[in-house]
Design an enzyme around this catalytic site. Structure first.
Site, mmCIF file in Angstrom:
data_model
loop_
_atom_site.group_PDB
_atom_site.id
_atom_site.type_symbol
_atom_site.label_atom_id
_atom_site.label_comp_id
_atom_site.label_asym_id
_atom_site.label_seq_id
_atom_site.Cartn_x
_atom_site.Cartn_y
_atom_site.Cartn_z
ATOM 1 N N THR A 1 48.744 -4.372 -29.916
ATOM 2 C CA THR A 1 49.407 -3.031 -30.710
ATOM 3 C C THR A 1 50.813 -3.072 -30.312
ATOM 4 O OG1 THR A 1 48.743 -1.482 -28.846
ATOM 5 C CG2 THR A 1 47.503 -1.714 -30.956
ATOM 6 N N ASP B 1 54.008 -5.654 -21.297
ATOM 7 C CA ASP B 1 53.835 -6.236 -20.118
ATOM 8 C C ASP B 1 54.985 -5.776 -19.040
ATOM 9 O OD1 ASP B 1 51.588 -7.258 -20.998
ATOM 10 O OD2 ASP B 1 52.368 -9.204 -21.088
HETATM 11 C C1 GLA Z 1 50.164 -10.038 -23.793
HETATM 12 C C2 GLA Z 1 51.655 -9.784 -24.335
HETATM 13 C C3 GLA Z 1 51.715 -8.346 -24.726
HETATM 14 C C4 GLA Z 1 50.605 -7.708 -25.419
HETATM 15 C C5 GLA Z 1 49.224 -8.006 -24.966
HETATM 16 C C6 GLA Z 1 48.245 -7.982 -26.173
HETATM 17 O O1 GLA Z 1 49.988 -9.625 -22.535
HETATM 18 O O2 GLA Z 1 52.445 -10.181 -23.334
HETATM 19 O O3 GLA Z 1 53.163 -8.134 -25.071
HETATM 20 O O4 GLA Z 1 50.947 -8.156 -26.747
HETATM 21 O O5 GLA Z 1 49.257 -9.763 -24.711
HETATM 22 O O6 GLA Z 1 48.105 -6.794 -26.036
#
Ligand code: GLA
Length: 387
Positions: free
Chosen positions: A35, A174
Protein backbone atom coordinates in the site's frame (compact mmCIF):
# COMPACT_ATOMS: atom_id res chain seq x y z
CA UNK A 1 27.84 -7.22 20.04
CA UNK A 2 29.83 -4.01 20.41
CA UNK A 3 32.89 -5.97 21.56
CA UNK A 4 32.53 -8.45 18.75
CA UNK A 5 32.46 -5.84 16.01
CA UNK A 6 35.28 -3.82 17.58
CA UNK A 7 37.49 -6.90 17.81
CA UNK A 8 36.73 -7.83 14.22
CA UNK A 9 37.34 -4.26 13.09
CA UNK A 10 40.81 -4.37 14.64
CA UNK A 11 41.49 -7.71 12.97
CA UNK A 12 40.35 -6.56 9.55
CA UNK A 13 41.52 -2.93 9.53
CA UNK A 14 44.61 -3.09 11.77
CA UNK A 15 43.37 -1.44 14.97
CA UNK A 16 40.14 -0.12 16.42
CA UNK A 17 41.23 3.32 17.56
CA UNK A 18 38.64 6.07 17.16
CA UNK A 19 36.06 3.64 15.90
CA UNK A 20 32.42 4.40 16.63
CA UNK A 21 29.73 1.74 16.83
CA UNK A 22 26.10 1.92 15.77
CA UNK A 23 22.90 -0.07 15.36
CA UNK A 24 19.86 0.14 13.08
CA UNK A 25 16.92 -2.27 13.42
CA UNK A 26 15.12 -4.47 10.93
CA UNK A 27 11.36 -4.19 10.60
CA UNK A 28 8.28 -6.30 10.29
CA UNK A 29 5.03 -5.05 8.83
CA UNK A 30 1.96 -6.14 10.77
CA UNK A 31 -0.56 -5.13 8.11
CA UNK A 32 -0.80 -2.79 5.11
CA UNK A 33 1.15 -4.60 2.41
CA UNK A 34 1.89 -3.11 -1.00
CA UNK A 35 0.00 0.00 0.00
CA UNK A 36 2.95 2.32 0.58
CA UNK A 37 3.47 3.18 -3.09
CA UNK A 38 -0.29 3.53 -3.53
CA UNK A 39 -0.79 6.38 -1.09
CA UNK A 40 -2.22 4.04 1.55
CA UNK A 41 -1.53 3.22 5.18
CA UNK A 42 1.01 0.79 6.61
CA UNK A 43 1.52 -0.53 10.12
CA UNK A 44 5.10 -1.72 10.60
CA UNK A 45 7.36 -1.85 13.63
CA UNK A 46 11.11 -1.89 14.19
CA UNK A 47 12.64 -5.04 15.67
CA UNK A 48 15.35 -5.58 18.24
CA UNK A 49 17.31 -7.50 15.61
CA UNK A 50 19.11 -5.43 13.01
CA UNK A 51 22.45 -4.29 11.65
CA UNK A 52 25.46 -3.39 13.77
CA UNK A 53 28.20 -1.21 12.34
CA UNK A 54 31.67 -0.07 13.36
CA UNK A 55 33.04 2.89 11.44
CA UNK A 56 36.03 5.20 11.31
CA UNK A 57 36.83 8.22 9.19
CA UNK A 58 39.85 8.12 6.88
CA UNK A 59 42.22 10.86 5.80
CA UNK A 60 41.81 10.02 2.10
CA UNK A 61 38.76 9.38 -0.12
CA UNK A 62 38.93 5.59 0.10
CA UNK A 63 36.01 3.46 1.22
CA UNK A 64 36.72 0.05 2.72
CA UNK A 65 33.84 -2.23 3.57
CA UNK A 66 33.73 -5.55 5.39
CA UNK A 67 30.68 -7.57 6.34
CA UNK A 68 30.80 -10.34 8.92
CA UNK A 69 27.79 -11.80 7.12
CA UNK A 70 29.81 -12.19 3.93
CA UNK A 71 33.28 -12.83 5.33
CA UNK A 72 34.37 -14.73 2.23
CA UNK A 73 34.07 -11.58 0.15
CA UNK A 74 36.81 -9.99 2.27
CA UNK A 75 37.40 -6.25 2.25
CA UNK A 76 35.63 -4.53 -0.62
CA UNK A 77 37.36 -1.33 -1.62
CA UNK A 78 35.95 1.66 -3.37
CA UNK A 79 36.23 5.43 -3.29
CA UNK A 80 34.07 8.50 -2.90
CA UNK A 81 34.99 9.21 -6.53
CA UNK A 82 33.34 5.98 -7.57
CA UNK A 83 29.81 6.28 -6.21
CA UNK A 84 28.18 4.38 -9.07
CA UNK A 85 26.28 1.12 -8.74
CA UNK A 86 27.96 -2.02 -10.03
CA UNK A 87 27.38 -5.75 -9.86
CA UNK A 88 30.83 -6.36 -8.41
CA UNK A 89 30.14 -3.97 -5.52
CA UNK A 90 27.51 -6.44 -4.22
CA UNK A 91 26.07 -5.42 -0.86
CA UNK A 92 28.27 -2.30 -0.71
CA UNK A 93 25.94 -0.74 -3.29
CA UNK A 94 23.64 0.04 -0.34
CA UNK A 95 26.02 2.16 1.75
CA UNK A 96 27.50 3.64 -1.42
CA UNK A 97 24.00 4.54 -2.60
CA UNK A 98 23.34 6.43 0.62
CA UNK A 99 26.64 8.32 0.34
CA UNK A 100 25.69 9.22 -3.22
CA UNK A 101 22.22 10.31 -2.08
CA UNK A 102 23.69 12.63 0.57
CA UNK A 103 25.79 14.21 -2.20
CA UNK A 104 22.69 14.64 -4.35
CA UNK A 105 21.15 16.61 -1.50
CA UNK A 106 24.11 18.94 -1.30
CA UNK A 107 25.79 17.08 1.55
CA UNK A 108 29.03 15.91 -0.06
CA UNK A 109 30.91 13.37 2.03
CA UNK A 110 34.25 15.06 2.86
CA UNK A 111 36.39 11.99 3.56
CA UNK A 112 36.45 8.24 3.13
CA UNK A 113 35.82 5.65 5.83
CA UNK A 114 36.30 2.07 6.94
CA UNK A 115 33.03 0.35 7.73
CA UNK A 116 32.47 -3.06 9.25
CA UNK A 117 29.03 -4.60 9.56
CA UNK A 118 27.40 -7.47 11.32
CA UNK A 119 23.69 -8.07 10.95
CA UNK A 120 21.44 -10.53 12.72
CA UNK A 121 18.49 -10.09 10.38
CA UNK A 122 18.26 -13.21 8.23
CA UNK A 123 19.51 -11.97 4.87
CA UNK A 124 16.94 -11.72 2.05
CA UNK A 125 14.19 -12.64 4.50
CA UNK A 126 11.96 -9.67 3.86
CA UNK A 127 12.74 -8.10 7.23
CA UNK A 128 14.48 -5.23 5.46
CA UNK A 129 18.15 -5.95 5.92
CA UNK A 130 18.89 -3.54 3.07
CA UNK A 131 16.79 -0.67 4.43
CA UNK A 132 18.42 -1.28 7.81
CA UNK A 133 21.84 -0.90 6.21
CA UNK A 134 20.73 2.25 4.40
CA UNK A 135 19.43 3.90 7.55
CA UNK A 136 22.52 2.78 9.48
CA UNK A 137 24.77 4.37 6.86
CA UNK A 138 22.79 7.61 6.93
CA UNK A 139 22.92 7.67 10.71
CA UNK A 140 26.72 7.23 10.66
CA UNK A 141 27.15 9.98 8.05
CA UNK A 142 25.03 12.35 10.13
CA UNK A 143 27.00 11.54 13.24
CA UNK A 144 30.38 11.88 11.52
CA UNK A 145 29.74 15.05 9.58
CA UNK A 146 27.04 16.76 11.67
CA UNK A 147 24.54 17.19 8.84
CA UNK A 148 21.23 18.65 9.92
CA UNK A 149 18.93 15.85 8.93
CA UNK A 150 16.12 14.33 10.94
CA UNK A 151 15.45 10.62 11.26
CA UNK A 152 12.59 11.08 8.83
CA UNK A 153 15.07 12.58 6.35
CA UNK A 154 17.28 9.53 6.86
CA UNK A 155 14.32 7.40 5.81
CA UNK A 156 13.69 9.52 2.71
CA UNK A 157 17.37 9.55 1.77
CA UNK A 158 17.50 5.77 2.17
CA UNK A 159 14.47 5.31 -0.05
CA UNK A 160 15.85 7.77 -2.61
CA UNK A 161 19.12 5.83 -2.76
CA UNK A 162 17.30 2.55 -3.16
CA UNK A 163 15.10 3.94 -5.95
CA UNK A 164 17.71 5.90 -7.84
CA UNK A 165 20.97 4.12 -7.13
CA UNK A 166 19.87 0.52 -6.63
CA UNK A 167 16.94 0.81 -9.02
CA UNK A 168 14.35 -0.80 -6.79
CA UNK A 169 11.18 1.22 -6.85
CA UNK A 170 10.34 0.57 -3.19
CA UNK A 171 7.98 2.73 -1.15
CA UNK A 172 8.84 4.53 2.09
CA UNK A 173 7.62 1.93 4.59
CA UNK A 174 10.83 0.04 5.40
CA UNK A 175 13.17 2.97 5.83
CA UNK A 176 10.52 4.89 7.77
CA UNK A 177 9.77 2.01 10.15
CA UNK A 178 13.49 1.61 10.83
CA UNK A 179 14.46 5.26 11.18
CA UNK A 180 11.40 6.10 13.31
CA UNK A 181 11.10 2.86 15.32
CA UNK A 182 9.86 2.97 18.89
CA UNK A 183 10.05 0.19 21.45
CA UNK A 184 6.77 -1.69 21.93
CA UNK A 185 4.98 0.47 19.35
CA UNK A 186 4.01 0.03 15.73
CA UNK A 187 3.84 3.00 13.39
CA UNK A 188 0.53 3.82 11.74
CA UNK A 189 1.83 5.74 8.76
CA UNK A 190 -0.17 7.44 6.04
CA UNK A 191 2.16 7.22 3.07
CA UNK A 192 0.17 9.90 1.21
CA UNK A 193 1.55 12.67 3.43
CA UNK A 194 3.85 10.87 5.93
CA UNK A 195 1.66 11.76 8.89
CA UNK A 196 1.93 9.04 11.49
CA UNK A 197 0.96 7.89 14.92
CA UNK A 198 2.66 5.46 17.31
CA UNK A 199 0.31 2.72 18.46
CA UNK A 200 1.25 0.69 21.53
CA UNK A 201 1.31 -3.03 20.84
CA UNK A 202 -0.04 -4.60 23.97
CA UNK A 203 -0.47 -8.24 23.17
CA UNK A 204 -1.55 -9.69 26.44
CA UNK A 205 -0.42 -13.31 26.63
CA UNK A 206 0.65 -13.35 22.98
CA UNK A 207 3.75 -12.63 20.92
CA UNK A 208 4.79 -11.83 17.39
CA UNK A 209 6.31 -14.86 15.70
CA UNK A 210 8.12 -14.56 12.40
CA UNK A 211 8.53 -17.59 10.18
CA UNK A 212 11.21 -17.32 7.56
CA UNK A 213 10.49 -19.47 4.52
CA UNK A 214 14.17 -19.57 3.55
CA UNK A 215 13.07 -19.00 0.00
CA UNK A 216 15.39 -16.20 -0.94
CA UNK A 217 13.87 -13.14 -2.40
CA UNK A 218 15.60 -10.26 -4.11
CA UNK A 219 13.39 -7.28 -4.72
CA UNK A 220 15.28 -6.41 -7.89
CA UNK A 221 14.62 -9.71 -9.60
CA UNK A 222 11.14 -10.16 -8.21
CA UNK A 223 8.00 -8.85 -9.74
CA UNK A 224 7.90 -5.91 -7.35
CA UNK A 225 8.43 -3.22 -9.96
CA UNK A 226 5.86 -4.91 -12.20
CA UNK A 227 3.18 -4.78 -9.49
CA UNK A 228 3.94 -1.15 -8.99
CA UNK A 229 3.45 -0.34 -12.67
CA UNK A 230 0.22 -2.33 -12.76
CA UNK A 231 -1.12 -0.17 -9.92
CA UNK A 232 0.02 3.01 -11.65
CA UNK A 233 -1.73 1.98 -14.84
CA UNK A 234 -4.94 1.14 -12.93
CA UNK A 235 -4.79 4.52 -11.19
CA UNK A 236 -4.55 6.32 -14.52
CA UNK A 237 -7.59 4.47 -15.80
CA UNK A 238 -9.56 5.30 -12.64
CA UNK A 239 -8.54 8.94 -12.82
CA UNK A 240 -10.51 9.21 -16.07
CA UNK A 241 -13.73 8.65 -14.10
CA UNK A 242 -13.02 9.84 -10.55
CA UNK A 243 -10.87 12.60 -9.05
CA UNK A 244 -8.25 10.82 -6.96
CA UNK A 245 -4.53 11.24 -6.46
CA UNK A 246 -3.77 7.70 -5.34
CA UNK A 247 -5.53 4.37 -4.94
CA UNK A 248 -5.47 5.09 -1.21
CA UNK A 249 -8.06 7.83 -1.81
CA UNK A 250 -10.73 5.23 -2.57
CA UNK A 251 -12.74 3.22 -0.09
CA UNK A 252 -14.29 -0.15 -0.92
CA UNK A 253 -17.65 1.29 -2.04
CA UNK A 254 -16.05 3.82 -4.40
CA UNK A 255 -13.78 1.18 -5.80
CA UNK A 256 -16.73 -1.08 -6.62
CA UNK A 257 -18.48 1.87 -8.25
CA UNK A 258 -15.58 2.83 -10.52
CA UNK A 259 -13.68 -0.41 -11.00
CA UNK A 260 -14.99 -1.06 -14.49
CA UNK A 261 -12.89 1.83 -15.72
CA UNK A 262 -9.92 -0.50 -15.30
CA UNK A 263 -9.50 -2.32 -18.58
CA UNK A 264 -7.98 -5.63 -17.48
CA UNK A 265 -8.88 -8.26 -14.89
CA UNK A 266 -5.34 -8.41 -13.65
CA UNK A 267 -5.01 -4.67 -13.08
CA UNK A 268 -8.47 -4.61 -11.45
CA UNK A 269 -7.35 -7.27 -8.97
CA UNK A 270 -4.13 -5.41 -8.18
CA UNK A 271 -6.00 -2.16 -7.56
CA UNK A 272 -8.62 -3.96 -5.50
CA UNK A 273 -5.94 -5.27 -3.20
CA UNK A 274 -4.40 -1.82 -2.77
CA UNK A 275 -7.76 -0.24 -1.93
CA UNK A 276 -9.08 -2.97 0.36
CA UNK A 277 -5.75 -3.51 2.11
CA UNK A 278 -5.57 0.18 2.95
CA UNK A 279 -9.04 0.03 4.50
CA UNK A 280 -8.13 -3.15 6.37
CA UNK A 281 -5.11 -1.40 7.84
CA UNK A 282 -7.20 1.50 9.10
CA UNK A 283 -9.67 -0.98 10.62
CA UNK A 284 -6.89 -3.05 12.16
CA UNK A 285 -5.45 -0.08 14.02
CA UNK A 286 -8.94 0.79 15.20
CA UNK A 287 -9.40 -2.77 16.45
CA UNK A 288 -6.14 -2.59 18.33
CA UNK A 289 -7.19 0.66 19.98
CA UNK A 290 -10.29 -1.16 21.17
CA UNK A 291 -8.12 -3.99 22.49
CA UNK A 292 -9.77 -6.29 19.97
CA UNK A 293 -6.78 -8.44 19.07
CA UNK A 294 -9.05 -11.11 17.66
CA UNK A 295 -10.37 -8.71 15.03
CA UNK A 296 -6.82 -7.59 14.30
CA UNK A 297 -5.94 -11.22 13.62
CA UNK A 298 -8.90 -11.70 11.30
CA UNK A 299 -7.80 -8.68 9.29
CA UNK A 300 -4.27 -10.10 9.07
CA UNK A 301 -5.72 -13.32 7.68
CA UNK A 302 -7.83 -11.41 5.16
CA UNK A 303 -4.74 -9.48 4.14
CA UNK A 304 -2.97 -12.72 3.27
CA UNK A 305 -5.88 -13.99 1.20
CA UNK A 306 -5.89 -10.77 -0.79
CA UNK A 307 -2.11 -10.87 -1.30
CA UNK A 308 -2.45 -14.46 -2.46
CA UNK A 309 -5.47 -14.20 -4.74
CA UNK A 310 -5.60 -10.60 -5.96
CA UNK A 311 -2.06 -9.30 -5.68
CA UNK A 312 -0.47 -12.70 -6.38
CA UNK A 313 2.75 -12.19 -4.47
CA UNK A 314 2.75 -15.18 -2.11
CA UNK A 315 3.82 -18.54 -3.58
CA UNK A 316 3.68 -22.04 -2.16
CA UNK A 317 6.24 -21.43 0.59
CA UNK A 318 4.48 -18.46 2.20
CA UNK A 319 1.03 -19.99 1.62
CA UNK A 320 2.09 -23.20 3.34
CA UNK A 321 3.46 -21.37 6.38
CA UNK A 322 0.31 -19.28 6.69
CA UNK A 323 -2.08 -22.18 6.16
CA UNK A 324 -0.26 -24.17 8.83
CA UNK A 325 -0.53 -21.19 11.16
CA UNK A 326 -4.25 -20.88 10.50
CA UNK A 327 -4.67 -24.55 11.43
CA UNK A 328 -2.70 -24.27 14.64
CA UNK A 329 -4.19 -23.80 18.07
CA UNK A 330 -3.63 -20.37 19.63
CA UNK A 331 -2.76 -18.46 16.44
CA UNK A 332 -4.65 -15.17 16.45
CA UNK A 333 -3.66 -14.11 12.93
CA UNK A 334 -1.08 -14.91 10.27
CA UNK A 335 0.00 -13.45 6.95
CA UNK A 336 2.96 -12.95 4.67
CA UNK A 337 4.92 -9.79 5.40
CA UNK A 338 7.08 -7.58 3.19
CA UNK A 339 7.27 -7.72 -0.58
CA UNK A 340 6.36 -11.41 -0.85
CA UNK A 341 7.56 -14.04 -3.35
CA UNK A 342 9.50 -15.63 -0.49
CA UNK A 343 10.72 -14.09 2.73
CA UNK A 344 8.70 -14.28 5.94
CA UNK A 345 5.29 -14.58 7.49
CA UNK A 346 4.20 -12.79 10.63
CA UNK A 347 1.84 -14.39 13.13
CA UNK A 348 0.39 -13.38 16.46
CA UNK A 349 0.45 -16.42 18.68
CA UNK A 350 -0.68 -16.98 22.25
CA UNK A 351 2.24 -17.56 24.60
CA UNK A 352 1.24 -21.06 25.63
CA UNK A 353 0.78 -22.15 22.01
CA UNK A 354 4.07 -20.89 20.57
CA UNK A 355 6.16 -24.04 21.03
CA UNK A 356 3.55 -26.34 19.57
CA UNK A 357 2.92 -23.96 16.67
CA UNK A 358 6.60 -23.80 15.77
CA UNK A 359 6.92 -27.56 16.06
CA UNK A 360 3.87 -28.40 13.94
CA UNK A 361 4.17 -25.71 11.31
CA UNK A 362 7.91 -26.39 11.03
CA UNK A 363 7.37 -30.09 10.50
CA UNK A 364 4.57 -29.63 7.96
CA UNK A 365 6.57 -27.02 6.05
CA UNK A 366 9.64 -29.18 5.75
CA UNK A 367 7.59 -32.18 4.66
CA UNK A 368 5.89 -30.20 1.90
CA UNK A 369 8.63 -27.85 0.73
CA UNK A 370 11.68 -30.04 1.25
CA UNK A 371 13.72 -27.71 3.45
CA UNK A 372 13.19 -26.15 6.85
CA UNK A 373 11.74 -22.80 7.85
CA UNK A 374 13.18 -20.76 10.73
CA UNK A 375 11.04 -19.26 13.46
CA UNK A 376 11.77 -16.19 15.57
CA UNK A 377 9.81 -14.84 18.49
CA UNK A 378 10.55 -11.14 18.08
CA UNK A 379 10.35 -7.99 20.12
CA UNK A 380 9.59 -4.47 18.96
CA UNK A 381 12.55 -2.17 19.40
CA UNK A 382 13.71 1.41 18.95
CA UNK A 383 15.12 3.14 15.87
CA UNK A 384 18.84 3.59 15.10
CA UNK A 385 21.34 4.51 17.79
CA UNK A 386 24.96 4.93 18.64
CA UNK A 387 26.23 2.16 20.90
C1 GLA B 1 9.00 -3.95 0.27
C2 GLA B 1 9.18 -2.47 -0.05
C3 GLA B 1 8.19 -1.63 0.75
C4 GLA B 1 6.76 -2.14 0.58
C5 GLA B 1 6.70 -3.64 0.80
C6 GLA B 1 5.35 -4.21 0.48
O1 GLA B 1 9.34 -4.21 1.60
O2 GLA B 1 10.50 -2.06 0.23
O3 GLA B 1 8.30 -0.27 0.35
O4 GLA B 1 6.24 -1.79 -0.67
O5 GLA B 1 7.66 -4.34 0.02
O6 GLA B 1 4.40 -3.74 1.37
Amino acid sequence: MKDIILAKFAEVFGDAQEVQTYFAPGRVNLIGEHTDYNGGHVFPCALTIGTYGAARKRQDRKLRFFSMNFEKLGVIESSLDDLVPSKEAGWTNYPKGVMWAFGQRGMEIPCGMDLLLNGNIPNGSGLSSSASLEVLTGFILRDFFRYEVTNQDLALIGQFSENQFNKVNCGIMDQFAIAMGKKDHAIFLDTADLSFEYAPIKLENAKIVIACSNKKRGLGDSKYNERRSECEAALEELQKVVRINTLGDLDEADFEKYKNAIGSDVRRKRAKHAVYENQRTIQAVEALKNNDVKRFGELMNASHVSLRDDYEVTGIELDTLVEEAWKAEGVIGSRMTGAGFGGCTVSIVQDDAIDAFIEQAGRAYEAKIGYAADFYVVEIGDGPCKL
